[in-house]
Design a protein around this motif. Structure first.
Motif, PDB file in Angstrom:
ATOM      1  N   TYR A  51       0.842  -1.184   0.000  1.00 26.96           N
ATOM      2  CA  TYR A  51       0.000   0.000   0.000  1.00 26.96           C
ATOM      3  C   TYR A  51       0.882   1.241   0.000  1.00 26.96           C
ATOM      4  CZ  TYR A  51      -3.930  -3.055   1.122  1.00 26.96           C
ATOM      5  OH  TYR A  51      -4.888  -4.041   1.081  1.00 26.96           O
ATOM      6  N   LEU A  52       0.567   2.183  -0.878  1.00 27.11           N
ATOM      7  CA  LEU A  52       1.396   3.374  -1.055  1.00 27.11           C
ATOM      8  C   LEU A  52       0.547   4.632  -0.911  1.00 27.11           C
ATOM      9  CD1 LEU A  52       3.193   2.085  -4.273  1.00 27.11           C
ATOM     10  CD2 LEU A  52       4.221   2.199  -1.989  1.00 27.11           C
ATOM     11  N   ASP A  69      10.374  -9.613  -5.935  1.00 28.98           N
ATOM     12  CA  ASP A  69       9.237 -10.244  -6.614  1.00 28.98           C
ATOM     13  C   ASP A  69       8.036  -9.315  -6.711  1.00 28.98           C
ATOM     14  OD1 ASP A  69       8.208 -12.406  -7.976  1.00 28.98           O
ATOM     15  OD2 ASP A  69       7.316 -13.326  -6.189  1.00 28.98           O
ATOM     16  N   ILE A  70       8.300  -8.042  -6.981  1.00 24.85           N
ATOM     17  CA  ILE A  70       7.236  -7.036  -6.953  1.00 24.85           C
ATOM     18  C   ILE A  70       6.151  -7.304  -7.998  1.00 24.85           C
ATOM     19  CG2 ILE A  70       8.468  -5.490  -8.514  1.00 24.85           C
ATOM     20  CD1 ILE A  70       6.164  -4.492  -5.565  1.00 24.85           C
ATOM     21  N   LYS A  71       6.497  -7.902  -9.128  1.00 28.73           N
ATOM     22  CA  LYS A  71       5.509  -8.116 -10.197  1.00 28.73           C
ATOM     23  C   LYS A  71       4.416  -9.114  -9.807  1.00 28.73           C
ATOM     24  CE  LYS A  71       8.539  -6.820 -14.028  1.00 28.73           C
ATOM     25  NZ  LYS A  71       9.168  -7.256 -15.311  1.00 28.73           N
ATOM     26  N   SER A  72       4.685  -9.929  -8.805  1.00 33.08           N
ATOM     27  CA  SER A  72       3.678 -10.905  -8.374  1.00 33.08           C
ATOM     28  C   SER A  72       2.849 -10.386  -7.208  1.00 33.08           C
ATOM     29  CB  SER A  72       4.361 -12.215  -7.963  1.00 33.08           C
ATOM     30  OG  SER A  72       5.100 -12.029  -6.761  1.00 33.08           O
ATOM     31  N   ILE A 124      -0.282  -4.045  -5.706  1.00 30.56           N
ATOM     32  CA  ILE A 124       0.150  -2.696  -5.361  1.00 30.56           C
ATOM     33  C   ILE A 124      -1.067  -1.782  -5.394  1.00 30.56           C
ATOM     34  CG2 ILE A 124       1.784  -0.849  -5.862  1.00 30.56           C
ATOM     35  CD1 ILE A 124       3.295  -2.835  -7.651  1.00 30.56           C
ATOM     36  N   TYR A 125      -1.242  -0.976  -4.344  1.00 31.69           N
ATOM     37  CA  TYR A 125      -2.389  -0.078  -4.275  1.00 31.69           C
ATOM     38  C   TYR A 125      -1.948   1.332  -3.878  1.00 31.69           C
ATOM     39  CZ  TYR A 125      -4.930  -4.525  -3.847  1.00 31.69           C
ATOM     40  OH  TYR A 125      -5.420  -5.791  -4.044  1.00 31.69           O
ATOM     41  N   PHE A 126      -2.583   2.308  -4.494  1.00 34.17           N
ATOM     42  CA  PHE A 126      -2.468   3.687  -4.029  1.00 34.17           C
ATOM     43  C   PHE A 126      -3.617   3.937  -3.069  1.00 34.17           C
ATOM     44  CE2 PHE A 126      -4.021   8.157  -5.234  1.00 34.17           C
ATOM     45  CZ  PHE A 126      -3.386   8.745  -4.143  1.00 34.17           C
ATOM     46  N   ALA A 127      -3.300   4.254  -1.814  1.00 36.21           N
ATOM     47  CA  ALA A 127      -4.323   4.532  -0.798  1.00 36.21           C
ATOM     48  C   ALA A 127      -4.635   6.028  -0.833  1.00 36.21           C
ATOM     49  CB  ALA A 127      -3.843   4.109   0.583  1.00 36.21           C
TER      50      ALA A 127
END
Length: 365
Positions: free
Chosen positions: A250-251, A333-336, A339-342
């Motif tokens: 979460y970003l 292994d970021i591609k698996s 990822i979310y923009f909060a």
């Protein structure tokens, strides 16, 4: 006579009922003023059920006051920036009380961990106290990371997630893990670079002052910082290896807000959590550095894009995305991973403040 007395009694009961309803509503309204590195952020929320974490954002706005630019120069906040920030806090405190009728006890003023890095924060605290009569509390990196997690991540995802916020002064976040007694423990993460501090650090390497506004020179100098950023981000993640196994990332922060508005350009998306892809961030990075006029053109017809361009220079956006892209590329292994923009990360601290001060909620960590 009896009829008049009855009507008068009913009238007074109605007035008392309305008065008590107003007081009750005011007790449910909370507001926060955050003095951040890039600006002063104001939030007003209505809490319908604090135990369940149900709330609505009544209002949110930002006043652009760059208070942290002096930190990378001499470690201090400039006095003019202190005076301006405190004046903006005072103006908006009055607005919160008059326009939204928020009780004074329900209004919190904080300084971000990026601003807290300055050596003269006491000057800002004193100025705010003089103007508003209220205390200014600085949030340290660990507390801010914990607040972000509580405010950004759904409780069901606590154990599978990490959070990172790219602010103006620094980058912070963390994750929770379950201990043997089935209690959550928070583990903080932090990086001493944010959008503003990295930009100022790069600017300091431009020796020829005639080149200070030359974007090509800035891009060349900022590229030299990438390897250093990779080392620092890798050290941050490897200091707590468990974080590398988290499946949900979460970003939040200004860097993510700018990316979402300029690249995704989806103002109709009212979801708090916006799914992201690494390849999108990479393409956005290329546009920032090689075709920035595309975003400037967009800002002429899109109010959200215009707000980004008015808030951040091209230099700031390049620095912000250098940090974002480096963080994502360094996570194993970021591609698996998801990822979310909060989107509501900007008020996460306020939600946590309300929760932590409520006797109705038992805090687990």
């Amino acid at each position: 006579m009896k009829t008049k007395l009855l009507l008068r009694t009913i009238f007074y009961i109605l007035i008392l009922s309305l008065s008590s309803t107003t007081v009750f509503a005011q007790k449910e309204l909370y507001a926060g003023i955050e003095i951040g590195s890039k600006g002063v952020k104001i939030s007003v929320i209505h809490v319908s059920n604090i135990k369940k974490g149900n709330y609505d954002i009544i209002a949110y706005w930002t006043e652009n006051v760059g208070i942290a630019k002096g930190i990378q120069i001499d470690g201090k906040l400039d006095q003019k920036d202190i005076d301006r920030a405190a004046a903006v806090v005072f103006e908006n405190l009055a607005k919160i009380k008059n326009k939204y009728a928020v009780a004074d006890d329900n209004i919190f003023i904080v300084g971000s961990s990026g601003v807290a890095m300055a050596s003269n924060t006491q000057d800002l605290t004193a100025r705010v106290k003089t103007l508003t009569g209220k205390d200014l509390e600085f949030i340290d990196v660990e507390t801010e990371g914990k607040m972000l997690l509580k405010g950004c991540i759904p409780p069901k995802d606590y154990e599978s997630a990490m959070v990172l916020d790219i602010g103006g002064g620094n980058t912070k976040g963390g994750y929770v893990d379950t201990l043997n007694d089935n209690k959550f423990e928070f583990f903080p993460l932090s990086l001493d670079y944010g959008t503003i501090t990295l930009t100022e650090a790069v600017n300091k390497t431009i020796v020829n002052k005639a080149d200070i506004d030359n974007i090509e020179v800035y891009k060349e100098k900022s590229f030299a910082y990438i390897s250093m950023l990779r080392e620092k981000v890798a050290a941050m993640l490897n200091s707590k290896p468990i974080v590398n196994r988290k499946k949900n990332v979460y970003l939040s922060g200004g860097a993510l807000w700018a990316f979402n508005e300029l690249y995704y350009n989806d103002s109709a998306n009212d979801k708090n959590l916006v799914p992201m892809k690494l390849r999108d961030v990479m393409e956005y990075d290329a546009i920032l550095k090689n075709n920035f006029s595309k975003f400037e053109t967009l800002s002429r017809t899109n109010s959200n894009a215009k707000k980004v361009i008015e808030t951040y220079s091209q230099k700031h956006l390049i620095s912000a995305n250098n940090i974002l892209l480096t963080c994502l590329e360094t996570i194993p292994d970021i591609k698996s991973k998801n990822i979310y923009f909060a989107k509501e990360g900007q008020i996460a601290w306020l939600v946590s403040y309300v929760v932590d001060r409520s006797k109705k909620v038992k805090i687990n960590f």
